[in-house]
Design an enzyme around this catalytic site. Structure first.
Site, short mmCIF file in Angstrom:
data_model
loop_
_atom_site.label_atom_id
_atom_site.label_comp_id
_atom_site.label_asym_id
_atom_site.label_seq_id
_atom_site.Cartn_x
_atom_site.Cartn_y
_atom_site.Cartn_z
N ARG A 19 17.71 26.68 19.80
CA ARG A 19 18.80 27.78 19.12
C ARG A 19 19.09 27.54 17.76
O ARG A 19 19.00 26.54 17.31
CB ARG A 19 19.94 27.74 20.22
CG ARG A 19 19.66 28.17 21.59
CD ARG A 19 20.93 28.18 22.45
NE ARG A 19 21.96 29.16 21.95
CZ ARG A 19 23.05 29.12 22.42
NH1 ARG A 19 23.37 28.54 23.57
NH2 ARG A 19 24.02 30.21 21.97
N HIS A 81 34.31 16.28 12.81
CA HIS A 81 35.55 17.07 12.59
C HIS A 81 36.56 17.01 13.17
O HIS A 81 37.65 17.61 13.19
CB HIS A 81 34.97 18.53 12.52
CG HIS A 81 33.70 18.98 12.04
ND1 HIS A 81 33.58 18.52 10.72
CD2 HIS A 81 32.60 19.21 12.43
CE1 HIS A 81 31.95 19.12 10.51
NE2 HIS A 81 31.44 19.45 11.48
N LEU A 102 22.34 18.06 9.07
CA LEU A 102 21.43 18.98 8.87
C LEU A 102 21.62 20.04 8.04
O LEU A 102 21.13 20.34 7.06
CB LEU A 102 20.87 19.23 10.25
CG LEU A 102 20.03 18.28 11.02
CD1 LEU A 102 20.10 18.60 12.54
CD2 LEU A 102 18.76 18.13 10.67
N SER A 103 22.86 20.53 8.35
CA SER A 103 23.38 21.79 7.77
C SER A 103 24.35 21.63 6.51
O SER A 103 25.12 20.32 6.65
CB SER A 103 24.18 22.72 8.81
OG SER A 103 25.31 21.92 9.33
N ARG A 108 30.01 26.29 5.64
CA ARG A 108 30.09 26.96 6.85
C ARG A 108 31.61 27.11 7.37
O ARG A 108 32.39 27.36 6.46
CB ARG A 108 29.31 26.10 8.04
CG ARG A 108 27.78 25.88 7.91
CD ARG A 108 27.16 24.89 8.90
NE ARG A 108 27.27 25.78 10.25
CZ ARG A 108 27.06 25.11 11.27
NH1 ARG A 108 26.82 23.79 11.52
NH2 ARG A 108 26.99 25.85 12.54
N ARG A 112 34.64 23.06 9.81
CA ARG A 112 33.57 21.94 9.54
C ARG A 112 33.42 21.40 8.14
O ARG A 112 33.04 20.50 7.79
CB ARG A 112 32.23 22.66 9.72
CG ARG A 112 31.81 23.09 11.27
CD ARG A 112 30.56 23.68 11.12
NE ARG A 112 30.21 24.51 12.33
CZ ARG A 112 29.89 24.38 13.59
NH1 ARG A 112 29.82 23.13 13.90
NH2 ARG A 112 29.95 25.21 14.53
O1 CA2 Z 1 24.79 19.91 10.45
C1 CA2 Z 1 24.80 19.07 11.25
O2 CA2 Z 1 23.86 18.15 11.34
C2 CA2 Z 1 25.81 18.92 12.24
O3 CA2 Z 1 26.35 17.74 12.47
C3 CA2 Z 1 25.50 19.55 13.66
C4 CA2 Z 1 26.41 19.60 14.61
C5 CA2 Z 1 27.76 20.50 14.14
O4 CA2 Z 1 28.79 20.52 15.15
C6 CA2 Z 1 28.21 19.85 13.00
O5 CA2 Z 1 29.24 20.64 12.21
C7 CA2 Z 1 27.07 19.72 11.79
C8 CA2 Z 1 25.94 20.54 16.10
C9 CA2 Z 1 24.50 19.95 16.43
C10 CA2 Z 1 23.83 20.84 17.54
O6 CA2 Z 1 23.72 21.97 17.27
C11 CA2 Z 1 23.21 22.83 18.11
C12 CA2 Z 1 23.62 23.70 19.09
C13 CA2 Z 1 22.94 24.56 19.75
C14 CA2 Z 1 21.55 24.42 19.70
C15 CA2 Z 1 20.81 23.61 18.85
C16 CA2 Z 1 21.61 22.81 17.88
#
Ligand code: CA2
Length: 144
Positions: A19, A81, A102-103, A108, A112
């Site tokens: 997703r 966070h 990654l992001s 965002r 975050r």
């Molecule tokens: O950007 C990143 O690597 C994050 O650590 C990813 C986390 C997010 O909560 C951080 O703020 C930034 C979330 C990772 C999982 O996300 C997904 C959720 C649903 C489907 C696919 C990936």
């Protein structure tokens, strides 16, 4: 013998590729692991790659890294966070910890924008997708 770099991944990262590709790309965590193994092999450094959805497990792995890793590349996921406990665990261990995302979390939602890990990490690499991990490995290897 050189201790491995430990790559630790936090909650929901096991869902990558299923997703929100516009935010996280289309690679699965297995794809990221495979690219990380290749980069570490090129650099001649052994690698351990782990993911957990549980804060306590990540803390236990940071403690394990204190003994068994030369450096840690850490994507704490959403715990970035929220978690004073992960802040304390990163602060408590000897090996350098490189925070990766990654992001581009700064671009965002407001919630975050703050990282509890960043102040105790050696450095942070965000917003570059897979490259955040690969650069994290290179930075970790240079800290050895
Ligand atoms: O950007 C990143 O690597 C994050 O650590 C990813 C986390 C997010 O909560 C951080 O703020 C930034 C979330 C990772 C999982 O996300 C997904 C959720 C649903 C489907 C696919 C990936």
């Amino acid at each position: 013998m050189t201790k491995p770099i430990h790559i630790l991944n936090g909650p929901n990262l096991n869902l990558l590729g299923t997703r929100e590709p516009e935010v996280y790309g289309t690679m699965t965590l297995a794809d990221i692991e495979s690219a990380c193994i290749d980069r570490a092999r090129d650099l001649g450094v052994p690698l351990v790659f782990r993911q957990s959805n549980h804060e306590g497990q990540l803390i236990d792995w940071l403690h394990d890294a204190n003994v068994n890793a030369s450096a840690v590349v850490f994507n704490p996921g959403a715990f970035t966070h929220t978690s004073v406990a992960l802040h304390d665990a990163v602060r408590a261990i000897e090996p350098p910890v490189i925070e990766v995302h990654l992001s581009q979390t700064a671009a965002r939602e407001d919630f975050r924008h703050h990282s509890y890990v960043a102040p105790v990490a050696r450095g942070s690499i965000t917003g570059l997708g897979l490259q955040s991990y690969l650069l994290g490995i290179e930075a970790a290897a240079k800290c050895l």
